[in-house]
Design a protein around this motif. Structure first.
Motif, PDB file in Angstrom:
ATOM      1  N   HIS A 327       0.861  -1.187   0.000  1.00 44.53           N
ATOM      2  CA  HIS A 327       0.000   0.000   0.000  1.00 44.53           C
ATOM      3  C   HIS A 327       0.893   1.232   0.000  1.00 44.53           C
ATOM      4  O   HIS A 327       1.653   1.453   0.939  1.00 44.53           O
ATOM      5  CB  HIS A 327      -0.889  -0.026   1.258  1.00 44.53           C
ATOM      6  N   LEU A 328       0.845   2.024  -1.068  1.00 37.39           N
ATOM      7  CA  LEU A 328       1.612   3.260  -1.162  1.00 37.39           C
ATOM      8  C   LEU A 328       0.648   4.439  -1.191  1.00 37.39           C
ATOM      9  O   LEU A 328      -0.427   4.354  -1.782  1.00 37.39           O
ATOM     10  CB  LEU A 328       2.478   3.285  -2.426  1.00 37.39           C
ATOM     11  N   THR A 329       1.064   5.531  -0.569  1.00 35.14           N
ATOM     12  CA  THR A 329       0.219   6.718  -0.526  1.00 35.14           C
ATOM     13  C   THR A 329       0.618   7.683  -1.622  1.00 35.14           C
ATOM     14  O   THR A 329       1.802   7.947  -1.840  1.00 35.14           O
ATOM     15  CB  THR A 329       0.346   7.416   0.845  1.00 35.14           C
ATOM     16  N   LYS A 330      -0.373   8.214  -2.336  1.00 34.31           N
ATOM     17  CA  LYS A 330      -0.110   9.199  -3.382  1.00 34.31           C
ATOM     18  C   LYS A 330       0.448  10.479  -2.773  1.00 34.31           C
ATOM     19  O   LYS A 330       0.016  10.887  -1.687  1.00 34.31           O
ATOM     20  CB  LYS A 330      -1.396   9.522  -4.144  1.00 34.31           C
ATOM     21  N   PRO A 331       1.374  11.152  -3.475  1.00 30.80           N
ATOM     22  CA  PRO A 331       1.994  10.727  -4.732  1.00 30.80           C
ATOM     23  C   PRO A 331       3.171   9.806  -4.447  1.00 30.80           C
ATOM     24  O   PRO A 331       4.031  10.134  -3.636  1.00 30.80           O
ATOM     25  CB  PRO A 331       2.464  12.039  -5.343  1.00 30.80           C
ATOM     26  N   ALA A 332       3.198   8.629  -5.065  1.00 32.24           N
ATOM     27  CA  ALA A 332       4.300   7.682  -4.864  1.00 32.24           C
ATOM     28  C   ALA A 332       5.401   7.972  -5.877  1.00 32.24           C
ATOM     29  O   ALA A 332       5.138   8.096  -7.074  1.00 32.24           O
ATOM     30  CB  ALA A 332       3.804   6.243  -5.029  1.00 32.24           C
ATOM     31  N   ALA A 333       6.633   8.122  -5.400  1.00 33.52           N
ATOM     32  CA  ALA A 333       7.762   8.386  -6.284  1.00 33.52           C
ATOM     33  C   ALA A 333       8.050   7.163  -7.156  1.00 33.52           C
ATOM     34  O   ALA A 333       7.921   6.021  -6.702  1.00 33.52           O
ATOM     35  CB  ALA A 333       8.992   8.759  -5.467  1.00 33.52           C
ATOM     36  N   ILE A 334       8.436   7.409  -8.395  1.00 34.86           N
ATOM     37  CA  ILE A 334       8.698   6.313  -9.327  1.00 34.86           C
ATOM     38  C   ILE A 334       9.819   5.414  -8.811  1.00 34.86           C
ATOM     39  O   ILE A 334       9.733   4.182  -8.890  1.00 34.86           O
ATOM     40  CB  ILE A 334       9.055   6.861 -10.721  1.00 34.86           C
TER      41      ILE A 334
END
Length: 352
Positions: A327-334
């Motif tokens: 689960h990543l929170t926006k904005p997730a770095a590329i």
């Protein structure tokens, strides 16, 4: 100096100028994403909303992920980077994504505050029962006055005229808090202005240092395995977000498809059978939780990553229950997405 937008407007068909401007804009966008992501992490830390997912992980794989994710930044500054890691694998107990974030922040700090064509040394060792990672540079160094404050938020040494850099002074402070959550420490030293800096990161070793015994597995072509892990589907009802994410990941070597809704995302996943799916949660036709459940039934081995603005611990729990791996929170770095995917498949390969 012309901005990237001015370069694009003035190019008038000059393909080379357009390409230079496009790359500059991508770098600026990636930098902005990192700043926003760091600021969001500060907020999460202040409210105790960051939970480490610790596991027994080889330190070498973390360093490899850091170097891979930092390649473009280091290339911009034309630095020479040397590495030294033990030949025998060193295992630590850590959240591999967050530990990579710590080392990345320190490495990026060295790159930003070292004049072009400088030298950076990244090393790992075992000392006094701990794993130790050191990042040294030939950069502008730090004064005695700034050293005690360097891990405080929004503190930066005044840059030299040769090293005017963008930044907010949050990367090192964030690194300190994350490494302390691991039960580790981070220290800084410098001979003074113009004499470079060195950062020393210490993290607990795993109690068992030998590699687990594994049953022999059928031979699989490394090239085939690598190619399979590079197929990816982005599912997001915001077209611009989906397209930009897909474009950036394509430039990192992924084969990427983009879907603009939950239903179309499920259909596209069943058609192309990607190894990875990045899925937004709040979509009108079929939300991310429903998408995850359907994909998990049809593609049980797919790596599912939720990328969403829903950042509460209850949201993470619900995502896990729906079948998401991460689960990543926006904005997730590329680079964070790339590191997570890389580390996941390295772990999976180790279990085979």
């Amino acid at each position: 100096m012309l901005s990237s937008l001015e370069l694009l407007n003035g190019a008038e068909g000059d393909a080379k100028s357009v390409e230079v401007a496009r790359r500059a804009m991508e770098r600026q966008f990636a930098h902005l994403m990192r700043l926003v992501d760091d600021l969001l992490d500060i907020e999460r830390l202040s409210h105790g909303k960051i939970t480490l997912r610790k596991e027994r992980v080889p330190l070498g794989s973390v360093i490899e992920a850091v170097l891979e994710g930092s390649r473009s930044l280091l290339a911009v500054y034309n630095h020479t980077v040397t590495t030294a890691v033990p030949e025998t694998a060193v295992y630590v107990i850590a959240d591999p994504v967050r530990l990579a974030q710590v080392v990345t922040n320190v490495l990026h700090n060295a790159a930003k505050f070292t004049p072009s064509r400088g030298k950076i040394e990244l090393s790992a060792a075992v000392e006094d029962g701990q794993a130790v990672v050191r990042v040294g540079d030939t950069g502008q160094g730090m004064s005695e006055e700034i050293l005690p404050l360097i891990f405080d938020y929004f503190v930066q040494e005044e840059p030299s005229s040769e090293a005017q850099r963008l930044g907010l002074g949050v990367g090192l402070a964030l690194a300190r808090q994350l490494i302390e959550l691991h039960g580790g420490t981070i220290e800084a030293s410098s001979g003074g202005r113009g004499k470079g800096s060195q950062f020393t990161i210490r993290v607990p070793l795993a109690s068992e240092q030998t590699a687990p015994q594994q049953a022999a597995a059928p031979a699989v072509s490394p090239m085939a395995a690598s190619a399979a892990a590079k197929t990816l589907l982005v599912i997001d009802d915001e077209h611009d977000v989906a397209d930009l994410t897909a474009s950036l990941l394509q430039r990192s070597g992924f084969q990427v498809w983009a879907a603009y809704g939950g239903n179309s995302g499920v259909e596209m996943a069943l058609e192309h059978r990607p190894a990875v799916a990045l899925v937004d949660i709040a979509m009108p036709d079929l939300d991310g939780y429903q998408v995850a459940r359907r994909l998990r039934q049809s593609l049980p081995d797919i790596l599912l990553i939720a990328i969403t603005g829903l950042a509460q611990e209850s949201d993470r729990k619900r995502a896990h229950e729906a079948g998401f791996n991460y689960h990543l929170t926006k904005p997730a770095a590329i680079n964070q997405i790339e590191e997570l995917i890389s580390n996941h498949f390295k772990v999976q390969d180790g279990k085979k």
